[in-house]
Motif scaffolding. Structure first.
Motif, mmCIF file in Angstrom:
data_model
loop_
_atom_site.group_PDB
_atom_site.id
_atom_site.type_symbol
_atom_site.label_atom_id
_atom_site.label_comp_id
_atom_site.label_asym_id
_atom_site.label_seq_id
_atom_site.Cartn_x
_atom_site.Cartn_y
_atom_site.Cartn_z
ATOM 1 N N THR A 1 0.848 -1.233 -0.090
ATOM 2 C CA THR A 1 -0.031 -0.209 0.029
ATOM 3 C C THR A 1 0.907 1.297 0.088
ATOM 4 O O THR A 1 1.881 1.430 0.727
ATOM 5 N N ASP A 2 0.538 2.124 -0.901
ATOM 6 C CA ASP A 2 1.328 3.347 -0.905
ATOM 7 C C ASP A 2 0.997 4.213 0.208
ATOM 8 O O ASP A 2 0.070 4.299 0.723
ATOM 9 N N ASN A 3 1.979 5.072 0.606
ATOM 10 C CA ASN A 3 1.891 6.048 1.570
ATOM 11 C C ASN A 3 1.700 5.466 2.812
ATOM 12 O O ASN A 3 0.609 6.074 3.805
ATOM 13 N N ARG A 4 2.307 4.394 3.221
ATOM 14 C CA ARG A 4 1.770 3.538 4.528
ATOM 15 C C ARG A 4 2.802 4.305 5.318
ATOM 16 O O ARG A 4 4.054 4.184 5.424
ATOM 17 N N ALA A 5 2.097 4.356 6.592
ATOM 18 C CA ALA A 5 2.927 4.951 7.879
ATOM 19 C C ALA A 5 3.373 3.687 8.835
ATOM 20 O O ALA A 5 2.506 2.887 9.171
ATOM 21 N N ILE A 6 4.660 3.561 9.098
ATOM 22 C CA ILE A 6 5.086 2.631 10.107
ATOM 23 C C ILE A 6 5.060 3.460 11.220
ATOM 24 O O ILE A 6 6.006 4.539 11.180
ATOM 25 N N THR A 7 4.506 3.376 12.405
ATOM 26 C CA THR A 7 4.455 4.151 13.619
ATOM 27 C C THR A 7 4.981 3.248 14.767
ATOM 28 O O THR A 7 5.292 2.075 14.595
ATOM 29 N N GLY A 8 4.953 3.993 15.939
ATOM 30 C CA GLY A 8 5.314 3.328 17.103
ATOM 31 C C GLY A 8 6.701 3.412 17.577
ATOM 32 O O GLY A 8 6.998 2.729 18.579
ATOM 33 N N LEU A 9 7.462 4.193 16.876
ATOM 34 C CA LEU A 9 8.999 4.210 17.452
ATOM 35 C C LEU A 9 9.196 5.198 18.464
ATOM 36 O O LEU A 9 9.889 4.859 19.283
ATOM 37 N N GLY A 10 8.247 6.055 18.828
ATOM 38 C CA GLY A 10 8.401 6.953 19.875
ATOM 39 C C GLY A 10 9.377 8.179 19.608
ATOM 40 O O GLY A 10 9.522 8.923 20.699
ATOM 41 N N PHE A 11 9.905 8.468 18.368
ATOM 42 C CA PHE A 11 10.519 9.323 18.017
ATOM 43 C C PHE A 11 10.423 9.720 16.574
ATOM 44 O O PHE A 11 10.337 8.871 15.911
ATOM 45 N N GLN A 12 11.025 10.715 16.127
ATOM 46 C CA GLN A 12 11.403 10.884 14.759
ATOM 47 C C GLN A 12 12.689 10.714 14.406
ATOM 48 O O GLN A 12 13.626 11.370 14.779
ATOM 49 N N PRO A 13 12.910 9.904 13.519
ATOM 50 C CA PRO A 13 14.233 9.173 12.985
ATOM 51 C C PRO A 13 15.048 10.380 12.360
ATOM 52 O O PRO A 13 14.569 11.303 11.565
ATOM 53 N N THR A 14 16.309 10.417 12.669
ATOM 54 C CA THR A 14 17.219 11.305 11.674
ATOM 55 C C THR A 14 17.889 10.256 10.793
ATOM 56 O O THR A 14 18.508 10.886 9.618
ATOM 57 N N PHE A 15 18.263 9.192 11.003
ATOM 58 C CA PHE A 15 19.017 8.351 10.118
ATOM 59 C C PHE A 15 18.240 6.951 10.202
ATOM 60 O O PHE A 15 17.868 6.394 11.349
ATOM 61 N N MET A 16 17.995 6.372 8.858
ATOM 62 C CA MET A 16 17.446 5.129 8.807
ATOM 63 C C MET A 16 18.181 4.143 7.935
ATOM 64 O O MET A 16 18.718 4.539 6.684
ATOM 65 N N LEU A 17 18.083 2.811 7.916
ATOM 66 C CA LEU A 17 18.618 1.835 6.919
ATOM 67 C C LEU A 17 17.547 0.816 7.157
ATOM 68 O O LEU A 17 17.043 0.359 8.020
#
Length: 305
Positions: free
Chosen positions: A209-225
């Motif tokens: 599904t396009d524009n899918r939100a992955i939530t529950g991290l508890g913060f806004q990431p600065t770096f992702m892999l």
């Protein structure tokens, strides 16, 4: 005070040697650089254990090389004029890290061809990167703690066993694969542990599904892999300084692309439908970090340029 500093940014290459990239906010011990809008080179990674003026290409079998990330400075780092990091008019994305002994460790070992444990790290890692120093079989390998029997190449490939066999309380265990354990070869590595509330490594299952939100991290990431465990997909990522629907593809001669990690959000991130990020029923492992600096009242994430 325990900390894991994370900063990201962009610069435009000018082809001038000994160029200082400043404004990072600390002296890094690890820097990752990837060109955004060219398919002519793969960027460069460097950490202090490699030695002065030495970098590696995470996608290549080459030995460490000079003239890319030349030094780690009090407020940033200095680059050379090599195409990997400083072609005129090319935009480069970078991420810089520095951590206390609770969250960051770097070292080296000599392979012996026998499955074994590498100890002395001081914590159970959430992310490991290992690079063979010499020889045609050199490859960057990384593993996620949620899939400890796998290691993931930065090329378009599936995870492989017999490389990183487990993530242990004081380090990690390696198998017999020559990318991590060829007899007599030197291997340099670094390990990261996610601070509580400022880092996470886990997985999700794609739904297409396009524009899918992955939530529950508890913060806004600065770096992702992010890496799929099937489908021969490459590593993809995103830095906090990036804008629009743009992601880094950590694969040989690959420019940034859309429809992958579309944004970094207050409680997670949003993904598109690309095979490297959200194919239905495919499992994806990811590492997400933000700046963790409890000694500062302004601890958060860095974005500049």
């Amino acid at each position: 005070m325990a900390f894991l500093r994370v900063a990201t940014g962009q610069y435009t290459g000018d082809g001038i040697d000994n160029r200082a990239i400043t404004g990072v906010g600390f002296q890094p011990t690890l820097v990752l650089i990837k060109p955004a809008d060219t398919t002519s080179n793969d960027g460069a990674w460097s950490w202090t254990n490699l030695g002065s003026d030495l970098s590696i290409d995470p996608n290549a079998t080459s030995n460490p090389f000079a003239n890319c990330i030349q030094s780690f400075d009090s407020d940033g780092f200095t680059i050379g004029d090599a195409a990997n990091v400083n072609t005129s008019s090319v935009v480069y994305n970078w991420a810089a890290f520095k951590g206390s002994s609770e969250y960051f460790y770097q070292g080296s070992y000599t392979g012996n061809g026998t499955a074994r444990s590498i100890t002395g790290v001081g914590f159970q890692p959430d992310f490991i990167f290992i690079k063979r120093t010499t020889g045609s079989l050199s490859q960057g390998r990384a593993g996620f703690g949620s899939a400890p029997t796998y290691a993931f190449s930065f090329s378009a490939s599936n995870p492989v066993t017999t490389i990183i066999n487990s993530f242990d309380a004081d380090g990690f265990s390696i198998g017999t694969n020559s990318t991590v354990n060829n007899g007599g070869s030197r291997y340099d590595f670094f390990c990261l542990k996610c601070p509580t509330g400022a880092g996470v490594q886990t997985s999700y299952t794609g739904n297409g599904t396009d524009n899918r939100a992955i939530t529950g991290l508890g913060f806004q990431p600065t770096f992702m892999l992010v890496k799929a465990i099937s489908g021969n997909q490459q590593f993809v990522g995103r830095n906090g300084a990036m804008t629009g629907d743009d992601s880094i593809i950590y694969a040989p001669s690959s420019a940034n692309a859309a429809n992958i990690i579309q944004s970094l959000d207050s409680d997670g991130f949003t993904v598109g439908t690309a095979g490297s990020i959200n194919t239905n029923t495919r499992v994806y492992h990811y590492l997400a970090l933000k700046d963790y600096n409890p000694s500062s009242t302004n601890s958060g994430f860095f974005q500049f340029f």
